[in-house]
Design a protein around this motif. Structure first.
Motif, PDB file in Angstrom:
ATOM      1  N   ASN A  37      -1.205   5.464   3.334  1.00 18.07           N
ATOM      2  CA  ASN A  37      -2.319   4.599   3.712  1.00 18.07           C
ATOM      3  C   ASN A  37      -1.859   3.372   4.499  1.00 18.07           C
ATOM      4  O   ASN A  37      -2.615   2.427   4.693  1.00 18.07           O
ATOM      5  CB  ASN A  37      -3.050   4.114   2.454  1.00 18.07           C
ATOM      6  CG  ASN A  37      -3.590   5.256   1.625  1.00 18.07           C
ATOM      7  OD1 ASN A  37      -4.034   6.268   2.173  1.00 18.07           O
ATOM      8  ND2 ASN A  37      -3.563   5.106   0.315  1.00 18.07           N
ATOM      9  N   ALA A  38      -0.628   3.401   4.949  1.00 15.26           N
ATOM     10  CA  ALA A  38      -0.002   2.197   5.496  1.00 15.26           C
ATOM     11  C   ALA A  38      -0.709   1.670   6.730  1.00 15.26           C
ATOM     12  O   ALA A  38      -1.114   2.429   7.616  1.00 15.26           O
ATOM     13  CB  ALA A  38       1.455   2.486   5.833  1.00 15.26           C
ATOM     14  N   ASP A  39      -0.834   0.360   6.767  1.00 10.85           N
ATOM     15  CA  ASP A  39      -1.219  -0.357   7.980  1.00 10.85           C
ATOM     16  C   ASP A  39       0.085  -0.759   8.652  1.00 10.85           C
ATOM     17  O   ASP A  39       0.767  -1.683   8.203  1.00 10.85           O
ATOM     18  CB  ASP A  39      -2.049  -1.583   7.619  1.00 10.85           C
ATOM     19  CG  ASP A  39      -2.370  -2.450   8.834  1.00 10.85           C
ATOM     20  OD1 ASP A  39      -1.974  -2.074   9.957  1.00 10.85           O
ATOM     21  OD2 ASP A  39      -2.995  -3.503   8.648  1.00 10.85           O
ATOM     22  N   LEU A  40       0.453  -0.070   9.708  1.00 10.73           N
ATOM     23  CA  LEU A  40       1.752  -0.316  10.323  1.00 10.73           C
ATOM     24  C   LEU A  40       1.844  -1.693  10.968  1.00 10.73           C
ATOM     25  O   LEU A  40       2.951  -2.180  11.226  1.00 10.73           O
ATOM     26  CB  LEU A  40       2.077   0.782  11.337  1.00 10.73           C
ATOM     27  CG  LEU A  40       2.313   2.171  10.708  1.00 10.73           C
ATOM     28  CD1 LEU A  40       2.684   3.187  11.785  1.00 10.73           C
ATOM     29  CD2 LEU A  40       3.395   2.114   9.641  1.00 10.73           C
ATOM     30  N   GLY A  60       6.932  -0.798   3.386  1.00  6.76           N
ATOM     31  CA  GLY A  60       7.084  -1.602   4.591  1.00  6.76           C
ATOM     32  C   GLY A  60       8.100  -2.711   4.401  1.00  6.76           C
ATOM     33  O   GLY A  60       8.973  -2.937   5.259  1.00  6.76           O
ATOM     34  N   TRP A  66       3.665  -3.527   8.489  1.00  7.84           N
ATOM     35  CA  TRP A  66       5.097  -3.220   8.582  1.00  7.84           C
ATOM     36  C   TRP A  66       5.734  -4.036   9.701  1.00  7.84           C
ATOM     37  O   TRP A  66       6.835  -4.585   9.556  1.00  7.84           O
ATOM     38  CB  TRP A  66       5.311  -1.731   8.851  1.00  7.84           C
ATOM     39  CG  TRP A  66       5.070  -0.828   7.690  1.00  7.84           C
ATOM     40  CD1 TRP A  66       4.053  -0.882   6.798  1.00  7.84           C
ATOM     41  CD2 TRP A  66       5.871   0.287   7.311  1.00  7.84           C
ATOM     42  NE1 TRP A  66       4.154   0.138   5.888  1.00  7.84           N
ATOM     43  CE2 TRP A  66       5.263   0.867   6.182  1.00  7.84           C
ATOM     44  CE3 TRP A  66       7.031   0.872   7.829  1.00  7.84           C
ATOM     45  CZ2 TRP A  66       5.790   1.997   5.542  1.00  7.84           C
ATOM     46  CZ3 TRP A  66       7.551   1.995   7.200  1.00  7.84           C
ATOM     47  CH2 TRP A  66       6.943   2.544   6.062  1.00  7.84           C
ATOM     48  N   THR A 121       4.130   1.226  -2.994  1.00  5.47           N
ATOM     49  CA  THR A 121       3.396   0.197  -2.241  1.00  5.47           C
ATOM     50  C   THR A 121       4.301  -0.799  -1.522  1.00  5.47           C
ATOM     51  O   THR A 121       3.811  -1.674  -0.821  1.00  5.47           O
ATOM     52  CB  THR A 121       2.394  -0.601  -3.110  1.00  5.47           C
ATOM     53  OG1 THR A 121       3.087  -1.564  -3.903  1.00  5.47           O
ATOM     54  CG2 THR A 121       1.555   0.314  -3.974  1.00  5.47           C
ATOM     55  N   GLN A 122       5.624  -0.672  -1.636  1.00 11.51           N
ATOM     56  CA  GLN A 122       6.509  -1.648  -1.011  1.00 11.51           C
ATOM     57  C   GLN A 122       7.380  -1.035   0.086  1.00 11.51           C
ATOM     58  O   GLN A 122       8.436  -1.557   0.420  1.00 11.51           O
ATOM     59  CB  GLN A 122       7.384  -2.329  -2.067  1.00 11.51           C
ATOM     60  CG  GLN A 122       6.561  -3.155  -3.039  1.00 11.51           C
ATOM     61  CD  GLN A 122       7.402  -4.087  -3.874  1.00 11.51           C
ATOM     62  OE1 GLN A 122       8.451  -4.563  -3.449  1.00 11.51           O
ATOM     63  NE2 GLN A 122       6.958  -4.335  -5.088  1.00 11.51           N
ATOM     64  N   ASP A 143       0.859  -1.182   0.000  1.00  9.78           N
ATOM     65  CA  ASP A 143       0.000   0.000   0.000  1.00  9.78           C
ATOM     66  C   ASP A 143       0.897   1.233   0.000  1.00  9.78           C
ATOM     67  O   ASP A 143       2.085   1.166   0.337  1.00  9.78           O
ATOM     68  CB  ASP A 143      -0.896   0.025   1.240  1.00  9.78           C
ATOM     69  CG  ASP A 143      -2.205   0.765   0.983  1.00  9.78           C
ATOM     70  OD1 ASP A 143      -2.272   1.539  -0.001  1.00  9.78           O
ATOM     71  OD2 ASP A 143      -3.150   0.568   1.767  1.00  9.78           O
ATOM     72  N   VAL A 177       2.493   4.620   1.362  1.00  8.36           N
ATOM     73  CA  VAL A 177       2.916   4.918   2.724  1.00  8.36           C
ATOM     74  C   VAL A 177       1.829   5.681   3.474  1.00  8.36           C
ATOM     75  O   VAL A 177       1.548   5.394   4.645  1.00  8.36           O
ATOM     76  CB  VAL A 177       4.237   5.721   2.722  1.00  8.36           C
ATOM     77  CG1 VAL A 177       4.620   6.122   4.141  1.00  8.36           C
ATOM     78  CG2 VAL A 177       5.359   4.923   2.083  1.00  8.36           C
TER      79      VAL A 177
END
Length: 262
Positions: A103-106, A156, A109, A153-154, A99, A101
């Motif tokens: 919108n990141a779901d940490l 994490g 990560w 989108t990469q 996703d 950054v």
């Protein structure tokens, strides 16, 4: 043979690079200990090696490297079976959540970090005392071109592998006096089951054929071809072998020249 009679652990066995690493190590004469979370993946890798008419000793240990106790079990069983560990190839990874950054779901990560950094380090640190005791060894980290050339989108995945890259340099510095070499390969696009499957999905979703997708990717690679995963595996095997005995702390780009360091 580059790895004749050497004991080699390969983590992250699965269709694609993991299988190719195990197969190439076997072809180069290694005694293998292979691990993945799923036992069936280990069985498939063993069958591929046997289908190549290789009688390599193979120890299969289902292992989630994010679990320290499972790393301990893998290393203990390898020592019990073979008495030493000459090389560790760290190929296990978690791709995280793809996703942007913003919108990141940490949590995604963190999941990537648990495997790509902490899990890899947990397995590595279990191996180090045995390599010290026996007078040396080789550790190879499978890293990614995403840390060199960011891809949308990469983030994490890239962040976890960038952290591993830093840890690898410190390991090379600190373990050098014990004749333990620590190197990395930075893989880019690799043609094999994972990429083929991805492009097939894209073809079904967009109508752009797999061949057209391959050609578009290859246009950005100086060699004008997506490297085969088996050819990429050979670079890691080289770093695990005595042919690389003068090399430690190296970051070898294995991507057909898509990233050109300067």
């Amino acid at each position: 043979m580059l790895l004749k009679d050497k004991v080699v652990i390969v983590s992250g066995i699965g269709p694609g690079l993991g299988h190719e690493l195990a197969l190439e190590a076997a072809q180069q004469g290694a005694k293998l200990a292979i691990c993945a979370r799923t036992a069936s993946k280990l069985d498939a890798a063993e069958q591929e090696i046997r289908d190549a008419s290789l009688d390599t000793p193979i120890l299969k240990v289902p292992t989630d490297i994010a679990d320290k106790s499972q790393c301990q079990n893998l290393v203990a069983k390898t020592i019990e079976a073979y008495g030493r560990i000459d090389a560790l190839i760290n190929s296990a990874y978690n791709p995280g959540a793809f996703d942007l950054v913003e919108n990141a779901d940490l949590d995604g990560w963190r999941a990537a970090m648990e495997v790509n950094l902490y899990g890899t380090m947990a397995l590595t640190l279990e191996v180090v005392p045995h390599m010290k005791k026996q007078g040396g060894g080789a550790i190879v980290m499978i890293n990614t071109m995403v840390t060199r050339r960011p891809l949308q989108t990469q983030a994490g995945y890239g962040a976890s592998k960038a952290a591993l890259a830093s840890a690898t340099q410190h390991l090379a510095l600190e373990l050098g006096p014990y004749n333990i070499r620590v190197n990395s390969t930075y893989m880019g696009w690799m043609w094999g089951p994972p990429v083929e499957g991805y492009m097939q999905q894209q073809a079904e979703a967009t109508g752009v054929s797999v061949e057209d997708q391959k050609a578009a990717v290859a246009q950005n690679i100086p060699l004008r071809v997506i490297p085969e995963d088996g050819d990429c595996a050979k670079a890691a095997i080289f770093l695990a072998s005595d042919y690389a005995r003068a090399i430690t702390g190296a970051a070898l780009d294995v991507n057909g020249g898509e990233y050109l360091p300067h």
